[in-house]
Design an enzyme around this catalytic site. Structure first.
Site, PDB file in Angstrom:
ATOM      1  N   LYS A  31       0.832  -1.212   0.000  1.00 30.95           N
ATOM      2  CA  LYS A  31       0.000   0.000   0.000  1.00 30.95           C
ATOM      3  C   LYS A  31       0.860   1.252   0.000  1.00 30.95           C
ATOM      4  O   LYS A  31       0.540   2.229  -0.676  1.00 30.95           O
ATOM      5  CB  LYS A  31      -0.950   0.004   1.206  1.00 30.95           C
ATOM      6  N   LYS A  89      -9.799  -3.055  -5.813  1.00 31.13           N
ATOM      7  CA  LYS A  89     -10.494  -1.789  -6.068  1.00 31.13           C
ATOM      8  C   LYS A  89      -9.517  -0.736  -6.570  1.00 31.13           C
ATOM      9  O   LYS A  89      -9.889   0.203  -7.232  1.00 31.13           O
ATOM     10  CB  LYS A  89     -11.094  -1.251  -4.758  1.00 31.13           C
ATOM     11  N   LYS A 105      -3.761  -9.573  -7.855  1.00 28.18           N
ATOM     12  CA  LYS A 105      -5.126  -9.886  -7.396  1.00 28.18           C
ATOM     13  C   LYS A 105      -6.099  -8.806  -7.868  1.00 28.18           C
ATOM     14  O   LYS A 105      -5.702  -7.636  -8.025  1.00 28.18           O
ATOM     15  CB  LYS A 105      -5.167 -10.037  -5.877  1.00 28.18           C
TER      16      LYS A 105
HETATM   17  P1  TYM Z   1     -10.852  -5.700   2.231  1.00 29.46           P
HETATM   18  O1  TYM Z   1     -11.896  -4.690   2.545  1.00 29.46           O
HETATM   19  O2  TYM Z   1      -9.723  -5.257   1.346  1.00 29.46           O
HETATM   20  O3  TYM Z   1     -11.479  -6.983   1.545  1.00 29.46           O
HETATM   21  C1  TYM Z   1     -12.602  -7.666   2.120  1.00 29.46           C
HETATM   22  C2  TYM Z   1     -12.426  -9.162   1.905  1.00 29.46           C
HETATM   23  O4  TYM Z   1     -12.276  -9.461   0.501  1.00 29.46           O
HETATM   24  C3  TYM Z   1     -11.145 -10.304   0.322  1.00 29.46           C
HETATM   25  N1  TYM Z   1     -10.544 -10.026  -1.006  1.00 29.46           N
HETATM   26  C4  TYM Z   1     -10.268 -10.966  -1.922  1.00 29.46           C
HETATM   27  N2  TYM Z   1     -10.439 -12.306  -1.925  1.00 29.46           N
HETATM   28  C5  TYM Z   1     -10.073 -12.985  -3.038  1.00 29.46           C
HETATM   29  N3  TYM Z   1      -9.545 -12.380  -4.150  1.00 29.46           N
HETATM   30  C6  TYM Z   1      -9.361 -11.055  -4.200  1.00 29.46           C
HETATM   31  N4  TYM Z   1      -8.877 -10.476  -5.295  1.00 29.46           N
HETATM   32  C7  TYM Z   1      -9.718 -10.275  -3.051  1.00 29.46           C
HETATM   33  N5  TYM Z   1      -9.679  -8.948  -2.753  1.00 29.46           N
HETATM   34  C8  TYM Z   1     -10.181  -8.816  -1.490  1.00 29.46           C
HETATM   35  C9  TYM Z   1     -10.187  -9.940   1.451  1.00 29.46           C
HETATM   36  O5  TYM Z   1      -9.275 -10.984   1.711  1.00 29.46           O
HETATM   37  C10 TYM Z   1     -11.153  -9.708   2.593  1.00 29.46           C
HETATM   38  O6  TYM Z   1     -11.451 -10.930   3.235  1.00 29.46           O
HETATM   39  N6  TYM Z   1      -8.078  -5.680   6.368  1.00 29.46           N
HETATM   40  C11 TYM Z   1      -9.305  -6.160   5.776  1.00 29.46           C
HETATM   41  C12 TYM Z   1     -10.557  -5.738   6.527  1.00 29.46           C
HETATM   42  C13 TYM Z   1     -10.589  -6.113   7.970  1.00 29.46           C
HETATM   43  C14 TYM Z   1     -10.814  -7.415   8.492  1.00 29.46           C
HETATM   44  C15 TYM Z   1     -10.848  -7.274   9.903  1.00 29.46           C
HETATM   45  C16 TYM Z   1     -10.966  -8.668   7.883  1.00 29.46           C
HETATM   46  C17 TYM Z   1     -10.503  -5.253   9.032  1.00 29.46           C
HETATM   47  N7  TYM Z   1     -10.653  -5.958  10.193  1.00 29.46           N
HETATM   48  C18 TYM Z   1     -11.052  -8.375  10.741  1.00 29.46           C
HETATM   49  C19 TYM Z   1     -11.168  -9.773   8.729  1.00 29.46           C
HETATM   50  C20 TYM Z   1     -11.193  -9.627  10.130  1.00 29.46           C
HETATM   51  C21 TYM Z   1      -9.406  -5.610   4.379  1.00 29.46           C
HETATM   52  O7  TYM Z   1      -8.836  -4.582   4.055  1.00 29.46           O
HETATM   53  O8  TYM Z   1     -10.264  -6.318   3.574  1.00 29.46           O
END
Ligand code: TYM
Length: 349
Positions: free
Chosen positions: A132, A218, A215
């Site tokens: 990031k 967004k 991957k």
């Molecule tokens: P975030 O908001 O980026 O993404 C949400 C979920 O989507 C999954 N994901 C993917 N899975 C497969 N292929 C992809 N290309 C892909 N892009 C995103 C992510 O793995 C995620 O599960 N840090 C986390 C949010 C968070 C969180 C938590 C998650 C904050 N606290 C506690 C679990 C538990 C995040 O930025 O996810």
């Protein structure tokens, strides 16, 4: 696990008993930009499938999104839209606790304690932080982007979560949560539940259709490689048709040698609940594979889109559901904070 019993008379044992019988699940998503197919296949779909036999908590983590938010009046709106999407994919407010992170102040409270339980070195090793910050060269890089995993650890342990359904890219954050929780328990006595990451068999890492070694995200450079949950069917089919494939014309599943084709197979396998290796044997050419993957995704998303547009019209009801979710979340979170303060031995207020 055994919890301390000398807890200033707090109701620790009630949840301890519950957690022995029902698996507690927690996972969250940031309200930054629109939800995409990677989010859905990697994580959100698993949230829905687990909700009837597990005790599930799902957060919209607006405080995490603050790490990159620099404008007013954006987060509230995207939080509400994300709530509509979470209910549209099938989370049932009667069984799943869906809440907004900033509505449950215990997240910030425990976040600080987790920051004091993780080292600078551990945070420096997080690949998401490195990725990031590399993307933000020349822009403001907040300290929150660095300490982010401590707040994520708080999100998870606040709910005594056994399982954390996430995509592959979040595994490292769940690993560091485990390390932090183990260290806390070692210092202050058995207090926190040690969670485990759960990823799906197919779809744990959905790849960008234009750059199949990255991957789907967004923040990718072009939206041609990213399928949004609200893309209309024509746009979806077009994105699949234009997907980058590999230099030869053979179809087989091999993520390293054939990233383009394997990315498409993975999506089709996840959308139709099939095994990617077996599925690949049904195709000789790229064209039919792209076509079938596109059509399977359209069929999967159409009912979700219809439901989303119904729900987003009723903002008052969405707000009410989020209030109910926050009340439920707070009940669990406040008990954990009390337990943590007590374990450390902070002077009771
Ligand atoms: P975030 O908001 O980026 O993404 C949400 C979920 O989507 C999954 N994901 C993917 N899975 C497969 N292929 C992809 N290309 C892909 N892009 C995103 C992510 O793995 C995620 O599960 N840090 C986390 C949010 C968070 C969180 C938590 C998650 C904050 N606290 C506690 C679990 C538990 C995040 O930025 O996810």
């Amino acid at each position: 696990m055994t919890l301390r019993t000398e807890t200033w008379g707090l109701p620790v044992r009630a949840h301890q008993v519950a957690s022995l019988t029902v698996t507690r699940v927690l996972s969250c998503i940031q309200p930054t930009g629109d939800v995409h197919l990677g989010n859905y296949l990697g994580a959100l779909r698993n949230w829905v499938s687990g909700q009837h036999d597990k005790d599930v908590f799902h957060g919209i983590v607006d405080l995490h999104a603050l790490t990159i938010t620099e404008q007013p009046d954006v987060l509230g709106d995207s939080t509400l839209k994300l709530a509509a999407m979470l209910f549209a994919i099938g989370l049932d407010p009667d069984v799943a606790t869906v809440f907004v992170q900033s509505h449950v102040t215990e997240h910030s409270q425990l976040g600080w304690i987790m920051e004091c339980t993780v080292s600078f070195g551990e945070l420096s090793r997080m690949t998401q932080f490195k990725d990031k910050t590399a993307k933000r060269v020349g822009n403001f890089i907040s300290a929150g982007l660095f300490t982010y995993p401590a707040l994520q650890a708080a999100d998870i342990v606040l709910y005594d979560a056994n399982e954390v359904p996430v995509g592959d890219d979040q595994r490292q954050h769940v690993e560091i949560t485990r390390d932090i929780a183990i260290r806390f328990n070692h210092r202050f006595g058995d207090t926190l539940v040690i969670p485990e990451a759960v990823t799906p068999k197919a779809g744990a890492r959905v790849m960008d259709l234009q750059d199949p070694t990255s991957k789907m995200s967004k923040s990718s450079d072009s939206d041609a490689g990213c399928i949004m949950m609200l893309d209309d069917p024509r746009a979806i089919l077009k994105k699949f048709k234009r997907a980058v494939t590999d230099s030869d014309s053979e179809v087989y599943y091999d993520v390293k040698a054939k990233p383009g084709v394997s990315g498409l197979i993975d999506i089709l396998a996840a959308a139709t609940d099939q095994d990617p290796v077996t599925l690949a044997t049904h195709y000789q050419q790229y064209g039919p594979l792209k076509n079938d993957a596109g059509e399977a995704v359209v069929a999967m998303l159409e009912p979700i889109q219809a439901r989303y547009y119904e729900l987003i019209d009723d903002k008052a009801e969405l707000t009410r559901l989020l209030r109910v979710g926050a009340d439920r979340a707070r009940t669990v979170a406040s008990a954990t904070i009390d337990r943590v303060h007590n374990a450390i031995g902070l002077l009771p207020a």
